[in-house]
Design an enzyme around this catalytic site. Structure first.
Site, short mmCIF file in Angstrom:
data_model
loop_
_atom_site.label_atom_id
_atom_site.label_comp_id
_atom_site.label_asym_id
_atom_site.label_seq_id
_atom_site.Cartn_x
_atom_site.Cartn_y
_atom_site.Cartn_z
N PRO A 196 20.22 28.71 28.73
CA PRO A 196 20.57 30.06 29.18
C PRO A 196 21.68 30.08 30.22
CG PRO A 196 18.50 29.37 30.15
CD PRO A 196 18.86 28.31 29.15
N GLY A 256 28.52 26.53 24.87
CA GLY A 256 28.83 26.12 26.24
C GLY A 256 30.31 26.06 26.50
N ASP A 265 27.89 20.15 25.92
CA ASP A 265 27.55 18.79 25.53
C ASP A 265 26.45 18.16 26.37
OD1 ASP A 265 29.46 18.60 23.40
OD2 ASP A 265 31.02 18.50 24.92
N ASP A 305 29.44 11.41 28.99
CA ASP A 305 29.23 12.63 28.19
C ASP A 305 29.34 13.88 29.05
OD1 ASP A 305 28.73 10.85 26.16
OD2 ASP A 305 26.57 11.19 26.11
N GLY A 306 30.16 13.81 30.10
CA GLY A 306 30.32 14.94 31.00
C GLY A 306 29.26 15.02 32.08
N GLU A 307 28.31 14.08 32.10
CA GLU A 307 27.25 14.05 33.10
C GLU A 307 27.61 13.06 34.21
OE1 GLU A 307 24.53 16.22 32.84
OE2 GLU A 307 25.84 16.95 31.24
N GLY A 326 32.19 22.69 26.81
CA GLY A 326 32.86 21.61 26.10
C GLY A 326 32.73 21.71 24.59
#
Length: 600
Positions: A241, A332, A301, A568-570, A334
């Site tokens: 969300p 989202g 992602d 992974d963008g984290e 990405g």
């Protein structure tokens, strides 16, 4: 003589008939008998031209009968008899004006041939039998054709007619499908979109069994079970969300959900409540492998990253868990997984790809840091990309613009990064990479489970690490790169890192390699800007200032005081780490076995 036409009796001629000649207008089969006759035709409906012959003094032109079943002629009365239609062809009526429609199952398309009589004196009998008045020529009929690819078809269903009433009753053949636009546009244009549509046709009681068989045959072609594509998938759907600046739920409900529902997918929709919620849900849910045919991530992602890592830690065993296919609806920022699998940012088209997807094995990367291993499905970055990705979190209110603004800020500030990197290089020349890419993509693009390229039984096991956890000595065949003053150190397993970032155009789903891009910080600022501006179409691949490698493992040790490591963008610790590839370890839900990227 009377024509018995689905309950309607239409007087055509009252004189005695001694001899009648019949000919099918489609297959040219001819019959000529006196008094009694049984007609058998390979087509349904059989379009018959009847001409009066013998001792008839009437000079009127012959009447024409368009029949949906063979005829039995006896005692000067024409009666309908029941015949089963071949499932590849069906005749029906449009609901609006009862015009005849011929539906044909072709190799790749459903063809619809709208047959419109040109005469204005048509006898309207309101059935698949179109009885034309005297004076009409045998071939006096126009045709308007169209086709629907099987990929676009979501569901076909038949509602049988009510046979308890004496009134003329019709059943309904309903076809739910998607109108797809932009499919022929370049993949870099992001123009693939889908919109729901429906066609419905009337069918009579005698045609109902044939219509049901036709609908079943159509569904079998729309969902090719031989390659693992099943209809009415059972899907676990995660919706973030907070994704897409809080618009993820709205994008999912407006674009993707209607397509999934029309396709009669069985959905369990779960809204994530906090970071790693999807990871915990996937890791701990009992019977996940039996309950679902796929996991859908309606997010950026981050949720796919969580799902893959949740699968890795299931108590049932990761080797079994990784067979559950994962896909993404772009809701989202990405949305790289959706771009690579579907070539789109449109939720409806991505939902169509989900409905038509089949389990497809892909390589995954194992990221090891501080003795702990994680799954990376997309990328690993240290340097400019990680800085822009994670160092601009406070600018998320800008949407996708934050990446552009953050990039320009750092490039004009001449930001550079220092690290030690050892890499096991497989290919280091563009020619080698092009040849390997061409060989891989030249294979047939039809998913076949028995294809060696798609055989998941050869998947490498988790968490067995071929090159250790990063604390072992560097193997002799690894190469130390000059990364003491770099701008970019970026590794990817898929071509697209975002909807407008074709960073790794040579990346392949199952080649067992990662793609590594490095850019030295000593090159002029305008060259770095030129490289980054070419990323949208993969033009940086040809730049002399870009070093592009294929590798299957590497180790990085940051030597700067502070910075970012992005997986992974984290965000992960700014500390040494090691990565290696696991061939065919993961599974995605994809309608094609290759990523949606232009050829290099």
């Amino acid at each position: 003589m009377r024509l018995h036409c689905h309950g309607l009796f239409l007087p055509l001629y009252s004189s005695p008939v001694k001899h009648i000649h019949f000919q099918c207008r489609h297959c040219s089969t001819q019959w000529s008998r006196e008094h009694s006759l049984t007609l058998d035709c390979t087509l349904n409906p059989c379009v018959i031209s009847a001409s009066w012959l013998g001792s008839i003094s009437d000079s009127r032109a012959p009447p024409i009968a368009c029949l949906s079943t063979p005829l039995l002629i006896h005692n000067s009365t024409v009666h309908m008899t029941t015949a089963s239609a071949p499932p590849e062809t069906l005749f029906a009526l449009t609901i609006s004006d009862h015009s005849r429609v011929k539906l044909v199952l072709d190799t790749k398309f459903l063809f619809l041939d709208y047959l419109q009589p040109r005469t204005s004196s048509n006898i309207a009998c309101f059935s698949p039998v179109a009885c034309l008045s005297p004076g009409s020529a045998v071939d006096d009929e126009s045709s308007q054709q169209c086709s629907i690819p099987y990929f676009n078809i979501l569901y076909a269903d038949v509602t049988p007619p009510n046979t308890t009433t004496s009134l003329i009753n019709y059943g309904t053949l309903s076809l739910d499908y998607c109108i797809v636009t932009g499919a022929d546009a370049p993949i870099t244009a992001n123009e693939r979109k889908a919109k729901l549509a429906r066609l419905a046709f009337h069918i009579d009681a005698q045609s109902a069994p044939a219509a049901a068989a036709f609908a079943a045959a159509l569904m079998a072609r729309a969902y090719n079970a031989a390659v693992g594509c099943i209809a009415q998938k059972r899907l676990l759907v995660f919706v973030n969300p907070f994704g897409g600046k809080g618009k993820a739920i709205r994008r999912f409900r407006a674009g993707a959900l209607p397509v999934l529902e029309v396709a009669r997918c069985k959905l369990n929709i779960v809204e994530t409540k906090y970071r790693n919620y999807a990871l915990e849900y996937v890791e701990n849910t009992q019977g996940l492998e039996e309950l679902y045919d796929g996991i859908v991530c309606c997010s950026g992602d981050g949720i796919p990253h969580e799902v893959f890592n949740g699968l890795a830690h299931r108590s049932t065993g990761p080797d079994r868990a990784f067979k559950i296919p994962v896909c993404q609806i772009p809701c989202g920022t990405g949305n790289a997984l959706a771009k690579n699998l579907c070539g789109t940012m449109d939720p409806a088209y991505a939902a169509l790809c989900t409905v038509k997807g089949a389990p497809t094995p892909i390589d995954l990367c194992i990221f090891t840091q501080n003795g702990k291993s994680s799954v990376s499905f997309l990328s690993q970055a240290i340097g400019l990309i990680a800085d822009v990705d994670l160092g601009t979190e406070h600018m998320r209110w800008m949407g996708n613009a934050r990446v552009t603004v953050g990039l320009l800020q750092r490039v004009f500030a001449h930001k550079s990064y220092a690290l030690d990197a050892q890499v096991r290089i497989v290919h280091d020349s563009r020619d080698q990479i092009r040849r390997a890419h061409k060989k891989h993509t030249a294979r047939p693009v039809t998913i076949t489970p028995d294809s060696p390229d798609l055989d998941s039984s050869s998947a490498e096991a988790w968490p067995d690490l071929k090159y250790g956890d990063g604390t072992d000595d560097i193997p002799e065949d690894w190469v130390t790169l000059d990364t003491s003053n770099i701008s970019l150190f970026y590794v990817g397993k898929m071509p697209w890192m975002a909807f407008d970032a074709l960073f790794f155009p040579a990346a392949l789903p199952r080649d067992g390699y990662m793609d590594l891009v490095t850019v030295d910080a000593t090159i002029p600022t305008f060259e770095i800007l030129s490289i980054m501006s070419g990323v949208a179409e993969g033009k940086h691949f040809e730049s002399d200032h870009v070093k592009y490698y294929k590798c299957d493992a590497y180790r990085v040790t940051p030597t700067g005081q502070e910075g970012y490591v992005s997986i992974d963008g984290e965000k992960f610790d700014y500390a040494p780490f090691q990565v290696e590839v696991k061939k065919r370890l993961g599974t995605v839900l994809s309608y094609q076995p290759i990523y949606q990227a232009p050829a290099i």
